[in-house]
Enzyme design. Structure first.
Site, PDB file in Angstrom:
ATOM      1  N   CYS A   1      -0.471   4.306   2.322  1.00  0.00           N
ATOM      2  CA  CYS A   1      -0.505   4.247   3.791  1.00  0.00           C
ATOM      3  C   CYS A   1      -0.100   2.851   4.218  1.00  0.00           C
ATOM      4  CB  CYS A   1      -1.882   4.646   4.323  1.00  0.00           C
ATOM      5  SG  CYS A   1      -3.255   3.819   3.489  1.00  0.00           S
ATOM      6  N   SER A   2      -1.033   2.063   4.728  1.00  0.00           N
ATOM      7  CA  SER A   2      -0.676   0.715   5.164  1.00  0.00           C
ATOM      8  C   SER A   2      -1.881  -0.206   5.117  1.00  0.00           C
ATOM      9  CB  SER A   2      -0.094   0.758   6.571  1.00  0.00           C
ATOM     10  OG  SER A   2      -1.024   1.367   7.448  1.00  0.00           O
ATOM     11  N   CYS A   3      -2.723  -0.087   4.077  1.00  0.00           N
ATOM     12  CA  CYS A   3      -3.879  -0.974   3.929  1.00  0.00           C
ATOM     13  C   CYS A   3      -3.397  -2.417   3.976  1.00  0.00           C
ATOM     14  CB  CYS A   3      -4.583  -0.729   2.594  1.00  0.00           C
ATOM     15  SG  CYS A   3      -5.316   0.908   2.477  1.00  0.00           S
TER      16      CYS A   3
ATOM     17  N   CYS B   1       0.886  -1.170   0.000  1.00  0.00           N
ATOM     18  CA  CYS B   1       0.000   0.000   0.000  1.00  0.00           C
ATOM     19  C   CYS B   1       0.916   1.209   0.000  1.00  0.00           C
ATOM     20  CB  CYS B   1      -0.908   0.003   1.228  1.00  0.00           C
ATOM     21  SG  CYS B   1      -1.858   1.527   1.387  1.00  0.00           S
TER      22      CYS B   1
END
Lengths: 192, 93
Positions: A101-103, A98
């Site tokens: 962000c950090s999905c 991702c």
């Protein structure tokens, strides 16, 4: 007293009481969500993978609708983003990142590993996927196509790894035990 | 839903973040590049509005694939990248 000076636990209790009184979120809803968060771990995803390796109908369901496949394994998906599952084959290797962000598919894999959120991983997965895989000691044959999956919006993605050779006749429990979180992100491949 | 599987598309070369506060799910490295629709992922409330608590109409979301050679000067032939993009970021190519 201003809201920022209020005692945190007291504020939380008041908020929960209001949410319950307005029928937005009950104490039971919160307890259920806490339990599913606590239970979420790579072991959940590994169970799905092991079943997909041994049950063609389940594998078809998993690739068609990851959310339904998770629910079929009693993994709670209520309120979670839809889950998509992409299959690694002899020709295609998927790698999930991702960049924004950090999905991460937390419902089935739990908390992301520390490196998944790092700026270095996020940048290099899209820019130099083979170099990045090399640092995870993952070398793919030259003719395997890499599909980098940049998870940017409403889906969460997980990889169905390729079943390794030498696992013929194994039980689903034995198979689940060799599947690691990195295998389901695509930075590593399961081995025996 | 305006696009079908296999349609050639281009990501708009648009930079809303230069015009004021914005929340954008279209990575900068894809803007202006050409790809192909591979999957329709349903309609979802537009996160660009949700982020500012504005009414968020649902927008079609697609999985769009780009050859690595389209994105990077040293991209490897046959490797590719696939990403979720909202319809309002896509043009026919």
């Amino acid at each position: 007293m201003s809201i920022v000076e209020t005692d945190g636990p007291e504020l939380l209790a008041a908020l929960r009481k209001l949410l319950a009184a307005k029928n937005i979120v009950s104490d039971e809803d919160i307890a259920a969500r806490r339990q599913s968060t606590d239970n979420a771990s790579p072991g959940q995803g590994a169970k799905m993978v092991a079943r997909a390796w041994t049950d063609p109908a389940y594998k078809a369901l998993m690739l068609e609708d990851g959310t339904k496949a998770a629910e079929a394994m009693n993994i709670p998906m209520v309120g979670m983003p839809p889950l998509g599952v992409l299959e690694n084959t002899g020709d295609v290797h998927n790698l999930i990142v991702c960049t924004l962000c950090s999905c991460y598919p937390r419902a089935v894999l739990g908390y992301p590993p520390f490196w998944y959120k790092s700026a270095a991983y996020r940048a290099r997965a899209v820019r130099d996927p083979r170099g990045l895989l090399g640092e995870f000691r993952t070398t793919l044959p030259d003719d395997v196509q890499i599909h980098v999956v940049d998870s940017t919006a409403d889906y969460r993605w997980m990889v169905l790894p390729k079943r390794p050779e030498g696992t013929e006749g194994w039980s689903v429990e034995q198979l689940a035990a060799i599947v690691r979180e990195g295998d389901m992100v695509g930075v590593t491949v399961p081995s025996v | 839903m305006n696009f079908s599987i296999g349609d050639a598309v281009a990501v708009k070369d648009d930079w809303p973040e230069t015009r004021g506060p914005a929340h954008i799910r279209t990575p900068h490295y894809l803007r202006g590049h050409k790809g192909q629709i591979v999957r329709y992922l349903g309609d979802h409330p537009n996160p660009e509005d949700l982020a500012f608590a504005r009414p968020a109409p649902k927008r079609p979301l697609y999985h769009v694939t780009f050859p690595m050679t389209e994105l990077w000067p040293d991209g490897r032939a046959n490797d590719s990248l696939v990403v979720e993009l909202y319809e309002h970021w896509l043009e026919r190519a």
